[in-house]
Design an enzyme around this catalytic site. Structure first.
Site, PDB file in Angstrom:
ATOM      1  N   LYS A  84      -8.917 -14.585  -8.244  1.00 44.80           N
ATOM      2  CA  LYS A  84      -9.774 -14.820  -7.088  1.00 44.80           C
ATOM      3  C   LYS A  84     -11.049 -13.967  -7.178  1.00 44.80           C
ATOM      4  O   LYS A  84     -10.993 -12.827  -7.626  1.00 44.80           O
ATOM      5  CB  LYS A  84      -8.967 -14.392  -5.856  1.00 44.80           C
ATOM      6  CG  LYS A  84      -9.369 -15.041  -4.576  1.00 44.80           C
ATOM      7  CD  LYS A  84      -8.342 -14.697  -3.507  1.00 44.80           C
ATOM      8  CE  LYS A  84      -9.012 -13.956  -2.379  1.00 44.80           C
ATOM      9  NZ  LYS A  84      -8.122 -13.586  -1.292  1.00 44.80           N
TER      10      LYS A  84
ATOM     11  N   LYS B 138       0.822  -1.211   0.000  1.00 44.93           N
ATOM     12  CA  LYS B 138       0.000   0.000   0.000  1.00 44.93           C
ATOM     13  C   LYS B 138       0.854   1.259   0.000  1.00 44.93           C
ATOM     14  O   LYS B 138       0.524   2.232  -0.668  1.00 44.93           O
ATOM     15  CB  LYS B 138      -0.946   0.034   1.206  1.00 44.93           C
ATOM     16  CG  LYS B 138      -2.146  -0.847   0.995  1.00 44.93           C
ATOM     17  CD  LYS B 138      -3.330  -0.453   1.849  1.00 44.93           C
ATOM     18  CE  LYS B 138      -4.435  -1.481   1.657  1.00 44.93           C
ATOM     19  NZ  LYS B 138      -5.265  -1.629   2.854  1.00 44.93           N
TER      20      LYS B 138
ATOM     21  N   LYS C 251     -14.128  -8.252  -4.643  1.00 49.46           N
ATOM     22  CA  LYS C 251     -14.879  -7.027  -4.861  1.00 49.46           C
ATOM     23  C   LYS C 251     -14.054  -5.999  -5.640  1.00 49.46           C
ATOM     24  O   LYS C 251     -14.593  -5.083  -6.235  1.00 49.46           O
ATOM     25  CB  LYS C 251     -15.223  -6.466  -3.483  1.00 49.46           C
ATOM     26  CG  LYS C 251     -16.381  -5.548  -3.457  1.00 49.46           C
ATOM     27  CD  LYS C 251     -17.685  -6.224  -3.157  1.00 49.46           C
ATOM     28  CE  LYS C 251     -18.804  -5.223  -2.997  1.00 49.46           C
ATOM     29  NZ  LYS C 251     -19.983  -5.752  -2.384  1.00 49.46           N
TER      30      LYS C 251
END
Ligand code: TRP
Length: 334
Positions: free
Chosen positions: A197, A114, A200
């Site tokens: 995978k 990140k 969302k």
């Protein structure tokens, strides 16, 4: 002998869980609550690291709780609670932060990824200390096992390191938890891109089966799932990732073996097969959706479940915290 204890947490970052969350995690929670002394929490404090909209966070937390209940998490057989309701998580979190090296925390891959993406100026310190809060979640309950996905392996390792460090410095206080990593078989892939995978964060939502979506929408998504060349319904994750994914979904939700299902579709085409998968998924999710909506319609009942859960969790957590405070030399409040 008492049952082994498990603890797990799920982030309330999305409104609806998807089939991958359910088959990868929640289904296991439901199974483990029978054989284990289970503590499950919706980790709203962890969700703050991604700066969610306040209204959405509040809603999503309740929707997550309602979905867990609708999917079979049973407050009579486990302790279900919201993380921020038990303040000891923050309190032990601080102790864990004081025990963690800066370099050690900087090496956590989730933080590294990140911070590379958004840069050091923009990344929150909460992303950096996320793993220490998670260690506190686990250690407060003296959990023996922690059911999580593969992506959480490093967090469990850090938790074990911190527990070992604490125990050897201050005397044995924490149970050393083990990761209970969900097996490959339960992994569900995107319907449009069956090598990725189900998630969302996929570019398009057309490959995602959401638990709270309407039965019609989900049936349509399954019927338009990407399949492979050829016409045989056969499990082969390299040659036929699309069909294999649908076979996994069919088998897991129906409880029938893959071989049995393959057998049923000998001589039939992909169209028939997809129709059958759609039916299994839709019939499985229909009552879950209805039940979730019913639960959300009765906030008093939902709040009562959460209050009871927080009380049960709080008793265990404050006992551990008191022991920790005593061991590290904080003066007890008179
Ligand atoms: N980090 C976990 C995830 O993103 C969520 C989590 C927070 C958790 N605290 C936990 C999981 C404690 C297991 C135990 O999936």
């Amino acid at each position: 002998m008492s049952k082994p204890r498990v603890l797990s947490g799920i982030q309330p970052t999305n409104g609806s869980f998807h089939l991958g969350n359910y088959l990868g995690a929640v289904k296991q929670w439901v199974e483990l609550q029978e054989s284990h002394d289970a503590f499950y929490c919706v980790v709203d404090l962890h969700a703050l690291t991604s700066a969610p909209d306040p209204k959405e966070l509040r809603e999503n937390t309740l929707v997550s709780v309602a979905q867990l209940l609708a999917l079979g998490v049973d407050p009579e057989h486990c302790t279900l609670f919201v993380q921020s309701h038990v303040v000891a998580h923050n309190q032990l979190g601080w102790v864990m932060e004081c025990l963690t090296g800066f370099g050690e925390a900087s090496r956590m891959t989730q933080f590294k990824d990140k911070s590379q993406k958004v840069g050091n100026e923009r990344i929150g310190v909460g992303v950096f200390t996320y793993p220490m809060l998670m260690a506190a979640d686990i250690l407060l309950y003296q959990a023996d096992q922690v059911p999580v996905g593969e992506d959480q392996r490093q967090h469990i390792e850090l938790t074990r390191d911190l527990a070992t460090r604490f125990n050897s410095t201050y005397g044995k206080t924490f149970t050393l938890p083990e990761g209970f990593i969900v097996k490959e078989g339960a992994k569900i892939y995107d319907l449009q891109e069956p090598t990725a995978k189900m998630s969302k964060s996929a570019e398009s939502l057309s490959g995602l089966i959401e638990i709270l979506d309407t039965p019609e929408a989900n049936a349509k998504k399954i019927k338009s799932a990407v399949t492979d060349t050829g016409r045989e319904v056969r499990f082969d994750s390299t040659e036929k990732p699309g069909i294999s994914n649908l076979l996994t979904i069919f088998s897991t939700l129906s409880g029938r073996s893959i071989a049995e299902i393959e057998n049923d579709f000998v001589g039939k085409g992909y169209g028939d097969f997809k129709g059958a998968v759609a039916e299994v998924v839709v019939e499985y999710l229909r009552p879950v959706r209805t039940r979730t909506l019913e639960l959300l319609d009765d906030p008093t009942h939902l709040n009562l479940i959460l209050r009871t859960g927080a009380e049960k969790a709080g008793m265990v957590a404050s006992k551990t915290l008191a022991e920790v405070y005593e061991r590290i030399g904080l003066v007890a409040r008179g």
